[in-house]
Design a protein around this motif. Sequence first.
Motif, PDB file in Angstrom:
ATOM      1  N   ALA A 101      -1.098   4.008  -0.600  1.00  0.00           N
ATOM      2  CA  ALA A 101      -0.038   4.944  -0.193  1.00  0.00           C
ATOM      3  C   ALA A 101       0.053   5.027   1.322  1.00  0.00           C
ATOM      4  O   ALA A 101       1.146   5.104   1.896  1.00  0.00           O
ATOM      5  CB  ALA A 101      -0.285   6.324  -0.788  1.00  0.00           C
ATOM      6  N   ASN A 102      -1.098   4.974   1.997  1.00  0.00           N
ATOM      7  CA  ASN A 102      -1.098   5.030   3.451  1.00  0.00           C
ATOM      8  C   ASN A 102      -0.443   3.794   4.052  1.00  0.00           C
ATOM      9  O   ASN A 102       0.349   3.882   4.989  1.00  0.00           O
ATOM     10  CB  ASN A 102      -2.530   5.218   3.972  1.00  0.00           C
ATOM     11  CG  ASN A 102      -2.556   5.330   5.471  1.00  0.00           C
ATOM     12  OD1 ASN A 102      -3.012   4.412   6.148  1.00  0.00           O
ATOM     13  ND2 ASN A 102      -2.095   6.453   5.992  1.00  0.00           N
ATOM     14  N   ILE A 103      -0.760   2.625   3.511  1.00  0.00           N
ATOM     15  CA  ILE A 103      -0.141   1.389   4.007  1.00  0.00           C
ATOM     16  C   ILE A 103       1.342   1.421   3.770  1.00  0.00           C
ATOM     17  O   ILE A 103       2.143   1.030   4.637  1.00  0.00           O
ATOM     18  CB  ILE A 103      -0.796   0.156   3.346  1.00  0.00           C
ATOM     19  CG1 ILE A 103      -2.239  -0.001   3.837  1.00  0.00           C
ATOM     20  CG2 ILE A 103       0.004  -1.116   3.615  1.00  0.00           C
ATOM     21  CD1 ILE A 103      -2.395  -0.216   5.344  1.00  0.00           C
ATOM     22  N   ALA A 104       1.784   1.886   2.602  1.00  0.00           N
ATOM     23  CA  ALA A 104       3.226   1.984   2.311  1.00  0.00           C
ATOM     24  C   ALA A 104       3.912   2.905   3.320  1.00  0.00           C
ATOM     25  O   ALA A 104       5.005   2.616   3.803  1.00  0.00           O
ATOM     26  CB  ALA A 104       3.455   2.475   0.887  1.00  0.00           C
ATOM     27  N   LYS A 105       3.257   4.026   3.647  1.00  0.00           N
ATOM     28  CA  LYS A 105       3.815   4.962   4.623  1.00  0.00           C
ATOM     29  C   LYS A 105       3.933   4.298   6.002  1.00  0.00           C
ATOM     30  O   LYS A 105       4.951   4.429   6.686  1.00  0.00           O
ATOM     31  CB  LYS A 105       2.943   6.206   4.708  1.00  0.00           C
ATOM     32  CG  LYS A 105       3.422   7.239   5.713  1.00  0.00           C
ATOM     33  CD  LYS A 105       2.470   8.420   5.813  1.00  0.00           C
ATOM     34  CE  LYS A 105       1.290   8.047   6.697  1.00  0.00           C
ATOM     35  NZ  LYS A 105       0.405   9.184   6.981  1.00  0.00           N
TER      36      LYS A 105
END
Length: 92
Positions: free
Chosen positions: A84-88
Motif C-alpha cells: 500500500a505504501n509503494i502504491a501511494k
Amino acid sequence: MNLDTYQTETARTDRPAPFNEAVANHAMGLAGETGELVDALKKLLFHGHKVEQERVRNELGDVLWYVARIAADFGLALSEVADANIAKLRAR
C-alpha cells in the motif's frame, strides 16, 4: 526473509495482552526505539561520533519489530502495508 514471515516470527517474542494494552505497548516501544535510532544519528551528524553499521541495523530491526506488531494488532500483513505504501508513493 519476506515481510510476512518476519511478522509471524515477531509473534514468538511478543507477550499476549488485551488489544488496548498491546497497541499502547507497541506504540510506546516504537517511539522509544525510534528515539534510540535518532539519538545515534544525531550524535553522528552533530557531535562527530562514529555510528557503526551494526548499531543502525540493530536499531532499525527493533523499529521493524514494533511496526510488525502494530500491523498485527490491526490484522494487517506487513507485506500489505508495504504494498500500500509503494502504491501511494507511485501515485505521487
